[in-house]
Enzyme design. Structure first.
Site, PDB file in Angstrom:
ATOM      1  CG  HIS A 325      34.755 -52.125-104.941  1.00 42.51           C
ATOM      2  ND1 HIS A 325      34.876 -51.149-105.912  1.00 42.51           N
ATOM      3  CD2 HIS A 325      33.581 -51.858-104.299  1.00 42.51           C
ATOM      4  CE1 HIS A 325      33.842 -50.334-105.855  1.00 42.51           C
ATOM      5  NE2 HIS A 325      33.043 -50.738-104.883  1.00 42.51           N
ATOM      6  NE  ARG A 345      32.309 -48.586-110.743  1.00 46.88           N
ATOM      7  CZ  ARG A 345      31.849 -49.767-110.357  1.00 46.88           C
ATOM      8  NH1 ARG A 345      31.132 -50.506-111.183  1.00 46.88           N
ATOM      9  NH2 ARG A 345      32.094 -50.217-109.142  1.00 46.88           N
TER      10      ARG A 345
END
Length: 565
Positions: A325, A345
């Protein structure tokens, strides 16, 4: 703890570059050809020296990480000549090994289809990677979306090596999974008109990410666990044992899976379970710390399901690909590797280097995003060093409130706010330091669309199965996978249990495996499955402690070896 003085100058640069970044906008996506070259050079999956070919078993000749290969070729925890299979402790239709989202869904659907079900949980009921899933669950239920579009996104994210039939099942079942979870009590985020609040994510071309703030998996697991308990209380045929992982499968003399041997983690007492069908839903392998990476995974994620299935002859697929990740916490050290959800994000936070420069679009597919970060730190030397020797990059989370209005961070990311707030870091006002962390097992047990494996009577669901995501999983498709194939596994296992006729129980497959180990010269491999990692200082023996296994040859955290117990 707040940021130390050594990191403050870099943090100041991030703040100073925000106006320019806001004016300039996001970088363009990386073209396909450049993306492939980037991943090939910097992604951990392409470090050839960190993999080897399997020397025995149904996937002999295929590549796997060193840590996983050793587990797959390890010796059994049991002596088959000392186990009395006539003394059966549980006799059930379906045994479910593991109780995260996939195991829980399997148990519920098997019970609904008439099966008597037992769940084997390594830790407490519901302790699994599912509860750590934050961002959401994908489902193609908007007017401008469709299973075909979702299918293309998933195939593209997986580098087009996904098994098409599995991806088809994933996307077609997705709207029903959302409705099913809501019927059990999941409180999805909603818009004022009561429609689903959905966001986009890396690699997705539509907004289809259904969420419960940033604790989606915890909410999903809450209702699954409650439903299991309620059915047990009301006389339904579903039960469970806690702190009793499966350490070996049982076969019958017809070549069918016929149950498992469980072991109490405290007393080491073994329990014999005879079952007409077994669902492996034992999760991933993050706690093996491949290549020394920290991990987002819970403490029980040690590849047990792969070991059990492989030993009875089930092949594995895509075992040379793991997901790192892009945003695991790099500071403070107390939460090293903890997940910083991609939702940060999707809401507008940008990843920038130590000079406050944007160097990659924040929503590239995860393997691309992680590779760009590794390049920025390792090749370009533009990372930020921490007092404990880690390196990271800034995730500029204050951009979220700037772009979406004051209070968005607090409203959309309450779990993240608390996680960093414990260390006096206010992510609505300060950026957070991140670096790729071992997150997900892309490959796993070979299954068909009904979650059945090539071994009769054995089914698999969730992170331990492979083929759904190809070589890279998109955000929100993991929790979707849990419930799509968990439900399919439960239905299919219940149906199999109605029709199968078990023969005499046997552990001959263990004897055969031990002969193969000896012939291949692999007697020195560790005992497996691992069960749990032990992070204790190995140079300081604990009085009265006797390990169940061996010391791992891998030392992912300097001189702190992992001991497999």
């Amino acid at each position: 703890m707040p940021y130390p003085a050594s990191m403050e100058e870099s943090k100041r640069k991030v703040e100073e570059t925000r106006p320019k970044r806001l004016e300039k906008g996001l970088l363009s996506r990386i073209p396909a050809e450049e993306r492939e070259a980037l991943v090939n050079k910097f992604h951990p999956d392409y470090k050839k020296e960190q993999f080897r070919e399997l020397r025995i078993g149904p996937s002999k000749g295929s590549r796997a990480p060193l840590e996983i290969a050793d587990l797959l070729e390890g010796n059994s925890r049991i002596d088959p000549d000392r186990i009395d299979l006539d003394k059966v402790d549980f006799d059930v239709d379906v045994l479910v090994v593991g109780c995260g989202g996939a195991g829980g869904a399997s148990a519920l659907l098997a019970e609904e289809n008439g099966a008597n079900v037992l769940i084997s949980s390594k830790l407490r009921l519901g302790d699994a990677n599912t509860i750590g899933a934050q961002a959401g669950t994908q489902a193609c239920d908007r007017p401008n979306d469709s299973p075909a579009i979702h299918y293309l996104d998933a195939m593209g994210g997986g580098h087009y090596v996904n098994v098409p039939e599995l991806v088809e099942a994933l996307v077609k079942d997705s709207p029903d999974v959302i409705k099913w979870l809501e019927s059990l009590g999941v409180n999805w985020d909603k818009e004022p008109d009561n429609s689903y609040h959905e966001l986009s994510g890396g690699g997705a071309s539509r907004r289809r990410l259904h969420s419960c703030k940033d604790y989606t998996g915890l909410e999903e697991m809450r209702v699954i666990r409650d439903e299991i308990r309620q059915r047990n209380l009301h006389g339904k045929k579903v039960d469970w044992v806690e702190f009793e992982p499966a350490i070996e499968l049982i076969m019958d003399d017809k070549g069918q899976v016929a149950g498992a041997i469980l072991m109490d983690l405290e007393t080491r007492r073994m329990t014999i379970v005879r079952a007409k069908a077994v669902v492996i839903a034992a999760g991933g392998m993050g706690r093996t710390h491949i290549q020394g990476f920290p991990t987002t995974n819970h403490y029980g994620a040690t590849a047990d399901g792969l070991v059990l299935a492989y030993r009875v002859g089930c092949p594995l697929v895509h075992m040379d690909t793991m997901q790192y990740h892009p945003t695991g916490a790099a500071f403070p050290p107390q939460i090293l590797g903890f997940l910083v959800t991609e939702k940060v994000r999707t809401l507008g936070a940008e990843i920038v280097n130590g000079d406050g420069e944007q160097f990659v679009h924040p929503l590239e597919a995860r393997d691309t995003e992680a590779s760009a970060e590794i390049r920025e730190c390792k090749e370009r030397g533009k990372g930020v060093n921490t007092p404990t020797g880690e390196v990271g990059l800034w995730l500029d989370s204050p951009m979220i409130d700037i772009l979406r209005g004051q209070g968005t961070v607090a409203r959309e990311l309450p779990a993240m706010v608390r996680q960093f707030g414990r260390f006096n870091i206010d992510m609505a006002k300060e950026p957070v330091l991140v670096y790729p962390t071992l997150h997900y097992q892309n490959g796993g047990i070979v299954i068909k669309a009904d979650a059945s494996t090539p071994v009769p009577g054995l089914f698999a669901a969730g992170e331990c199965e492979g083929g759904v995501h190809g070589r890279n999983r998109l955000i929100g498709n993991s929790t979707l996978d849990l419930f799509v194939f968990g439900r399919r596994a439960g239905r299919a296992a219940a149906q199999w249990a109605k029709e199968v006729k078990l023969g005499k129980l046997t552990l001959d497959h263990v004897r055969k495996w031990q002969r193969e180990i000896k012939e291949a010269g692999l007697e020195e491999m560790p005992v497996s499955p691992m069960l749990l990692p032990n992070y204790a200082n190995q140079d300081r023996p604990v009085p009265g402690f006797q390990p169940l296994g061996q010391v791992s040859p891998y030392t992912p955290f300097g001189d702190r070896a992992i001991r497999w117990i």
